[in-house]
Design an enzyme around this catalytic site. Structure first.
Site, PDB file in Angstrom:
ATOM      1  N   LYS A  13       0.830  -1.211   0.000  1.00  0.00           N
ATOM      2  CA  LYS A  13       0.000   0.000   0.000  1.00  0.00           C
ATOM      3  C   LYS A  13       0.868   1.266   0.000  1.00  0.00           C
ATOM      4  O   LYS A  13       0.619   2.183  -0.760  1.00  0.00           O
ATOM      5  CB  LYS A  13      -0.927   0.034   1.231  1.00  0.00           C
ATOM      6  CG  LYS A  13      -1.911  -1.118   1.316  1.00  0.00           C
ATOM      7  CD  LYS A  13      -2.899  -0.922   2.467  1.00  0.00           C
ATOM      8  CE  LYS A  13      -2.282  -0.927   3.860  1.00  0.00           C
ATOM      9  NZ  LYS A  13      -1.659  -2.202   4.257  1.00  0.00           N
ATOM     10  N   ARG A  88      -9.277   0.942   8.917  1.00  0.00           N
ATOM     11  CA  ARG A  88      -8.822  -0.398   9.251  1.00  0.00           C
ATOM     12  C   ARG A  88      -9.845  -1.138  10.104  1.00  0.00           C
ATOM     13  O   ARG A  88      -9.570  -2.222  10.601  1.00  0.00           O
ATOM     14  CB  ARG A  88      -7.525  -0.285  10.054  1.00  0.00           C
ATOM     15  CG  ARG A  88      -6.258  -0.690   9.284  1.00  0.00           C
ATOM     16  CD  ARG A  88      -5.107  -0.414  10.209  1.00  0.00           C
ATOM     17  NE  ARG A  88      -3.921  -1.123   9.930  1.00  0.00           N
ATOM     18  CZ  ARG A  88      -2.835  -0.598   9.344  1.00  0.00           C
ATOM     19  NH1 ARG A  88      -2.871   0.633   8.875  1.00  0.00           N
ATOM     20  NH2 ARG A  88      -1.746  -1.306   9.229  1.00  0.00           N
ATOM     21  N   ARG A 127      11.710  -7.049   5.172  1.00  0.00           N
ATOM     22  CA  ARG A 127      11.577  -5.624   4.802  1.00  0.00           C
ATOM     23  C   ARG A 127      12.603  -4.770   5.546  1.00  0.00           C
ATOM     24  O   ARG A 127      12.751  -4.849   6.755  1.00  0.00           O
ATOM     25  CB  ARG A 127      10.155  -5.155   5.149  1.00  0.00           C
ATOM     26  CG  ARG A 127       9.948  -3.665   4.942  1.00  0.00           C
ATOM     27  CD  ARG A 127       8.487  -3.313   4.792  1.00  0.00           C
ATOM     28  NE  ARG A 127       7.746  -3.321   6.029  1.00  0.00           N
ATOM     29  CZ  ARG A 127       6.455  -2.989   6.110  1.00  0.00           C
ATOM     30  NH1 ARG A 127       5.776  -2.655   5.040  1.00  0.00           N
ATOM     31  NH2 ARG A 127       5.836  -3.005   7.274  1.00  0.00           N
ATOM     32  N   ARG A 157      11.718  -1.877  10.732  1.00  0.00           N
ATOM     33  CA  ARG A 157      10.636  -1.282  11.489  1.00  0.00           C
ATOM     34  C   ARG A 157      10.502  -2.065  12.779  1.00  0.00           C
ATOM     35  O   ARG A 157      10.630  -3.278  12.772  1.00  0.00           O
ATOM     36  CB  ARG A 157       9.332  -1.407  10.674  1.00  0.00           C
ATOM     37  CG  ARG A 157       8.919  -0.102  10.045  1.00  0.00           C
ATOM     38  CD  ARG A 157       7.738  -0.277   9.167  1.00  0.00           C
ATOM     39  NE  ARG A 157       6.530  -0.710   9.883  1.00  0.00           N
ATOM     40  CZ  ARG A 157       5.306  -0.598   9.366  1.00  0.00           C
ATOM     41  NH1 ARG A 157       5.134  -0.091   8.173  1.00  0.00           N
ATOM     42  NH2 ARG A 157       4.259  -1.004  10.048  1.00  0.00           N
ATOM     43  N   ARG A 168      -0.185  -8.797  13.703  1.00  0.00           N
ATOM     44  CA  ARG A 168      -0.768  -7.806  12.787  1.00  0.00           C
ATOM     45  C   ARG A 168      -1.643  -8.485  11.737  1.00  0.00           C
ATOM     46  O   ARG A 168      -2.662  -7.948  11.323  1.00  0.00           O
ATOM     47  CB  ARG A 168       0.338  -6.968  12.135  1.00  0.00           C
ATOM     48  CG  ARG A 168       0.929  -5.947  13.109  1.00  0.00           C
ATOM     49  CD  ARG A 168       2.291  -5.455  12.680  1.00  0.00           C
ATOM     50  NE  ARG A 168       2.274  -4.763  11.424  1.00  0.00           N
ATOM     51  CZ  ARG A 168       3.338  -4.675  10.610  1.00  0.00           C
ATOM     52  NH1 ARG A 168       4.467  -5.247  10.937  1.00  0.00           N
ATOM     53  NH2 ARG A 168       3.238  -4.018   9.488  1.00  0.00           N
TER      54      ARG A 168
HETATM   55  P1  AMP Z   1       1.170   0.612   8.992  1.00  0.00           P
HETATM   56  O1  AMP Z   1       2.394   1.423   8.762  1.00  0.00           O
HETATM   57  O2  AMP Z   1       0.014   1.064   8.127  1.00  0.00           O
HETATM   58  O3  AMP Z   1       1.423  -0.867   8.871  1.00  0.00           O
HETATM   59  O4  AMP Z   1       0.707   0.887  10.506  1.00  0.00           O
HETATM   60  C1  AMP Z   1       1.535   0.581  11.593  1.00  0.00           C
HETATM   61  C2  AMP Z   1       0.730   0.514  12.872  1.00  0.00           C
HETATM   62  O5  AMP Z   1       0.122   1.790  13.132  1.00  0.00           O
HETATM   63  C3  AMP Z   1      -0.416  -0.476  12.870  1.00  0.00           C
HETATM   64  O6  AMP Z   1      -0.001  -1.803  13.175  1.00  0.00           O
HETATM   65  C4  AMP Z   1      -1.323   0.110  13.958  1.00  0.00           C
HETATM   66  O7  AMP Z   1      -0.820  -0.135  15.247  1.00  0.00           O
HETATM   67  C5  AMP Z   1      -1.161   1.626  13.704  1.00  0.00           C
HETATM   68  N1  AMP Z   1      -2.180   2.084  12.717  1.00  0.00           N
HETATM   69  C6  AMP Z   1      -1.969   2.562  11.472  1.00  0.00           C
HETATM   70  N2  AMP Z   1      -3.112   2.888  10.877  1.00  0.00           N
HETATM   71  C7  AMP Z   1      -4.105   2.602  11.760  1.00  0.00           C
HETATM   72  C8  AMP Z   1      -5.525   2.685  11.719  1.00  0.00           C
HETATM   73  N3  AMP Z   1      -6.188   3.143  10.647  1.00  0.00           N
HETATM   74  N4  AMP Z   1      -6.199   2.298  12.832  1.00  0.00           N
HETATM   75  C9  AMP Z   1      -5.576   1.850  13.931  1.00  0.00           C
HETATM   76  N5  AMP Z   1      -4.242   1.713  14.019  1.00  0.00           N
HETATM   77  C10 AMP Z   1      -3.496   2.095  12.949  1.00  0.00           C
END
Ligand code: AMP
Length: 216
Positions: A13, A88, A127, A157, A168
């Site tokens: 994404k 999400r 990654r 990360r 996740r």
């Molecule tokens: P990402 O970089 O999109 O994989 O997001 C990393 C982490 O940020 C996720 O595992 C969640 O803990 C938090 N996060 C990101 N976007 C959301 C969302 N829309 N709702 C809740 N938590 C989020």
């Protein structure tokens, strides 16, 4: 166009949202990036979000929704935006619909990136991110000896460990996957084969956006 990119963690994404944002000049709004920036700045939001992120859980809906709607109200998002990592949960999706309809707007297209679970696990555990420019690489080595093309060093990360990745993916299946049928019922969901090359995925997305634009 008002776009949502949907898909499990590691589906691509972020990579695709960044390219689409350059192509169309619509801002990429990535909630994960917003939280990571807050964590590294040590703000109260960052401290709160980190508790959830480190365990692979979702940050509570009220926190995320407030941040996204404030960002969407900015001038650069008035002609279109690309949401990457939001919504999400069904709660977030409904709140987004409500927010947009108050503004006389709606989502135009939800691009659902499909990649199977085994490939996701492999991608996420291999990654690496450039600590300077943020470019994402998939390198199947413990610590890459080379540097990013910008000269920056690679780092992992914090939430890309095998244990957190599994959590996740569970969270995705339980809380985020129901959004596929939510948007399918609304008639705005299109699926993209996320296991294709970055270039091919990008081309597929551009075609879908263009055909949606013609029908709009
Ligand atoms: P990402 O970089 O999109 O994989 O997001 C990393 C982490 O940020 C996720 O595992 C969640 O803990 C938090 N996060 C990101 N976007 C959301 C969302 N829309 N709702 C809740 N938590 C989020």
């Amino acid at each position: 166009m008002n776009i949502v990119l949907l898909g499990p963690p590691g589906a691509g994404k972020g990579t695709q949202a960044e390219r689409l944002s350059k192509e169309y000049s619509w801002p990429q709004i990535a909630t994960g990036d917003i939280f990571r920036a807050a964590v590294s700045e040590g703000t109260p939001l960052g401290l709160e979000a980190k508790k959830y992120m480190d365990s692979g859980a979702l940050v509570p809906d009220e926190i995320v929704e407030g941040i996204v709607f404030e960002r969407l109200s900015k001038d650069d998002a008035k002609d279109g935006f690309i949401l990457d990592g939001f919504p999400r949960s069904i709660h977030q999706a409904k709140a987004l619909d409500e927010y947009l309809s108050e503004q006389g707007k709606a989502l135009d297209i939800v691009l659902n990136l499909q990649v199977d679970a085994q490939e996701i696990l492999e991608r996420l555990t291999s990654r690496w991110i450039c600590s300077m420019c943020g470019k994402i690489y998939n390198l199947k080595v413990n610590l890459p000896s080379r540097l990013c093309e910008c000269g920056g060093e690679f780092r992992k990360r914090d939430d890309d460990t095998e244990e957190t990745v599994k959590k996740r993916l569970e969270v995705y299946a339980k809380q985020t996957e129901p959004l596929i049928s939510y948007y399918r019922k609304k008639g705005i969901l299109v699926s993209v084969d996320g296991s294709a090359s970055r270039e091919d995925v990008f081309k597929q997305m551009v075609e879908l956006i263009e055909s949606q634009r013609k029908h709009a």
